[in-house]
Design an enzyme around this catalytic site. Structure first.
Site, PDB file in Angstrom:
ATOM      1  N   ASP A   6       0.883  -1.172   0.000  1.00 21.55           N
ATOM      2  CA  ASP A   6       0.000   0.000   0.000  1.00 21.55           C
ATOM      3  C   ASP A   6       0.918   1.219   0.000  1.00 21.55           C
ATOM      4  OD1 ASP A   6      -1.657   2.141   0.560  1.00 21.55           O
ATOM      5  OD2 ASP A   6      -2.254   1.440   2.556  1.00 21.55           O
ATOM      6  N   LYS A  68       2.796  11.643  -3.191  1.00 20.02           N
ATOM      7  CA  LYS A  68       1.936  10.802  -4.039  1.00 20.02           C
ATOM      8  C   LYS A  68       0.938  11.626  -4.852  1.00 20.02           C
ATOM      9  CE  LYS A  68      -1.619   7.228  -3.423  1.00 20.02           C
ATOM     10  NZ  LYS A  68      -2.108   6.190  -2.501  1.00 20.02           N
ATOM     11  N   GLU A 161      -7.158   0.597  -4.697  1.00 19.93           N
ATOM     12  CA  GLU A 161      -7.246   0.510  -3.236  1.00 19.93           C
ATOM     13  C   GLU A 161      -8.579  -0.068  -2.746  1.00 19.93           C
ATOM     14  OE1 GLU A 161      -6.152   4.495  -2.158  1.00 19.93           O
ATOM     15  OE2 GLU A 161      -4.081   4.186  -2.804  1.00 19.93           O
ATOM     16  N   ASP A 184     -13.637   5.460   1.942  1.00 20.08           N
ATOM     17  CA  ASP A 184     -12.226   5.624   2.333  1.00 20.08           C
ATOM     18  C   ASP A 184     -11.925   7.091   2.633  1.00 20.08           C
ATOM     19  OD1 ASP A 184      -9.473   5.879   2.485  1.00 20.08           O
ATOM     20  OD2 ASP A 184      -9.057   4.621   0.741  1.00 20.08           O
TER      21      ASP A 184
END
Ligand code: AMP
Length: 565
Positions: A6, A68, A161, A184
């Site tokens: 992850d 990211k 994800e 999420d």
């Protein structure tokens, strides 16, 4: 051995299958979370993780965090100076002694995890499954894959994800056909996805979210209201999850206050949830499970909100911040054959297609298509004598090519041929990693051209949201323009054919009919100039009726000429 990784915005985790069970791998200090932070010392190799966090105190200018957000994309507004901690317009972070891309930062984090994996396994681990947000586009997925390769991994799969989370929650045990929402809410981003498990196959039906909303925003709002710093606010926020009131430096903070301040931000996720359900063609009552991912979903307020939206109590059986890494490891186990095969499928966040005659968008792979997938279509030349076809590869939801984003271009040559004679097959294929391969082939000669779409798309994640908003806002005018363009193309195709018929009939054509035809042709040109679609349609019909007998007469005449007997 294949690792599951992850690669998160704030922290990253890696796991391995051990005796048939997914296990998250600790570092030397026993911690499983590695901060996604890298320190680039002046005269030494880059250092990722906790040591980089420590370096923030003594060498902050050489530390990069949260990179990211910028992987695989350039920053908008090229001439605007970048903010502290953000890359410049060229996508490079400027350090005092060098420049670094987000892809290199990711590679450093992955290299660090590879070291931990090796120590844990007692052998080199050089294959990996790496997760990315479901909304990542081709360029972002490709950049993540390259970062993995730079770190010495063979990247077996780039996995979404939410799909990973669904695996971690064991949703395959729900039955043969189940639908699941994955909510999420992490430190800096929010997304929601609707998945379907059908005959043992996981599929992402729809995904939606806000790349600029997360727990950090709650901390900022709380800090402002309470007159404290965001780190202090975060501490109180977490404590108030388990109790109704907290004493902090002589002040009392209570849950009701916390909820009142955070509610508008949490409430703003409602629309995204509703959109994802609508895109999936489902209503809340169709869901069989709702799972939570991301640290911020530990808040009671978030849990009750999710329960209200989806009319179902969320499953909280997994650590929300470890679920994605766990799922990636389970996927690695499936690839290794250590676990029974479940095929995992993702969806395209936006439609993919090419530009066709008249500047129209011709969609080959619609938005929310399950990947991997392959679609092909045959195209022809719009103009006589054309010796090549320019294939513009587009991404977006608008009817006109110019309103979508151009991902690349292929030029395919073919022998000059009359209009409509060339045959060029165009195939779009998206592999399991979400990378788009475009193939164009001239069927007459077999000449072909290929393009792998991995170049940076000059758009931001926010622009994906904007594209969806724009396509809704312009839906009516876009459709009007498409219908007009198609009608105009039809009219402009008729006229040259009519010219041939008129010339062929010559003197045989009655003057009164000739006049009527000329009138209609001028009216058609006027209707095109005025963009009067309905009128143009009627004129085309009238011209069709008037000239049909002429065309038949012309055909007879040419046959007579050819075969006098
Ligand atoms: P993630 O990106 O998934 O690690 O999530 C990090 C976010 O979760 C941060 O904003 C944290 O403040 C938040 N978070 C972690 N634990 C808790 C908790 N117990 N209560 C509320 N928020 C939390």
């Amino acid at each position: 051995m294949i690792a599951g990784i992850d690669l998160g915005t704030t922290h990253s985790l890696a796991g391995l299958m051990c005796d048939g069970l997914p296990v998250l791998v600790p570092d030397l200090s026993g911690r499983r979370l590695t901060p996604s932070v890298v320190w680039f010392p002046q005269d030494a190799e880059p250092v990722a993780g906790w040591e980089a966090i420590e370096a923030m105190a003594h060498d902050p200018a050489r530390v990069i965090a949260s990179s990211k957000r910028w992987i695989g994309r350039r920053v908008s507004g090229g001439d605007v100076p970048s903010r502290a901690g953000e890359p410049g317009a060229d996508g490079m972070f400027r350090l005092p002694h060098r420049e670094v891309s987000a892809e290199e930062v990711a590679a450093c984090i992955l290299r660090k995890l590879r070291g931990d994996l090796k120590r844990f396994a007692g052998a080199d681990v050089n294959r990996a499954v790496i997760t990315v947000p479901a909304y990542f586009n081709d360029a972002q997925r490709s950049a993540t894959k390259r970062a993995g390769e730079a770190a010495g991994f063979v990247v077996e799969r780039i996995l979404s994800e939410p799909t990973a989370a669904a695996l971690a929650y064991g949703l395959d045990r729900l039955g043969m056909s189940a639908r699941v929402a994955v909510y999420d809410l992490g430190g800096g981003t929010f997304d929601v996805s609707i998945l379907e498990l059908d005959q043992g196959v996981f599929e992402v039906l729809a995904t939606n979210g806000n790349t600029r909303l997360g727990g950090d925003d709650l901390d900022k709002a709380l800090a402002t209201s309470w007159g404290i710093t965001p780190p202090e606010a975060e501490k109180i926020k977490c404590l108030l999850g388990g109790t109704d009131r907290v004493d902090f430096q002589g002040h009392v903070f209570n849950r009701a206050e916390l909820d009142a301040i955070c509610r508008p931000l949490i409430e703003s996720t409602r629309l995204h949830c509703q959109r994802s359900l609508a895109d999936a063609g489902l209503s809340a009552s169709d869901l069989d499970a709702v799972v939570l991912v991301g640290g911020a979903t530990r808040m009671p307020l978030v849990r009750s909100f999710v329960q209200e939206i989806f009319q179902r109590e969320p499953d909280v059986s997994q650590h929300p911040d470890e679920a994605v890494a766990l799922g990636a490891t389970i996927q690695a186990g499936i690839l290794e054959g250590a676990l029974s095969a479940l095929t995992l499928l993702d969806v395209t966040p936006l439609s993919l297609g090419i530009e066709t005659f008249g500047g129209l968008m011709n969609v080959l792979i619609p938005r929310n298509s399950t990947i991997p997938c392959k679609k092909g279509e045959m195209f022809t030349n719009a103009v006589s004598g054309q010796a090549e076809m320019r294939i513009s590869i587009l991404q977006g939801e608008r009817e006109m090519a110019r309103d979508n984003w151009k991902l690349g271009e292929l030029v395919i040559p073919f022998p000059p041929s009359p209009k409509g004679q060339a045959r060029v097959g165009v195939q779009f294929e998206i592999d399991a990693n979400g990378i788009l391969q475009v193939l164009a082939r001239d069927t007459a000669t077999g000449t072909d051209r290929c393009l792998a779409i991995s170049s940076a798309v000059d758009v931001t994640d926010e622009a994906v949201e904007k594209m969806l908003g724009d396509s809704l806002e312009h839906a009516i005018s876009d459709v009007d323009e498409r219908v007009f363009t198609e009608t105009r193309i039809k009219a402009l195709e008729m006229l040259p054919a009519l010219e041939i018929v008129l010339a062929g009939l010559g003197e045989d054509l009655e003057a009164s009919i000739r006049l009527k035809v000329d009138d209609l042709v001028s009216a058609i040109h006027r209707a095109i100039a005025a963009r009067a679609t309905q009128e143009l349609k009627l004129l085309i019909r009238d011209l069709d009726i008037l000239t049909e007998p002429l065309a038949a007469e012309f055909l007879e005449k040419s046959l007579d000429l050819r075969d006098p007997g």
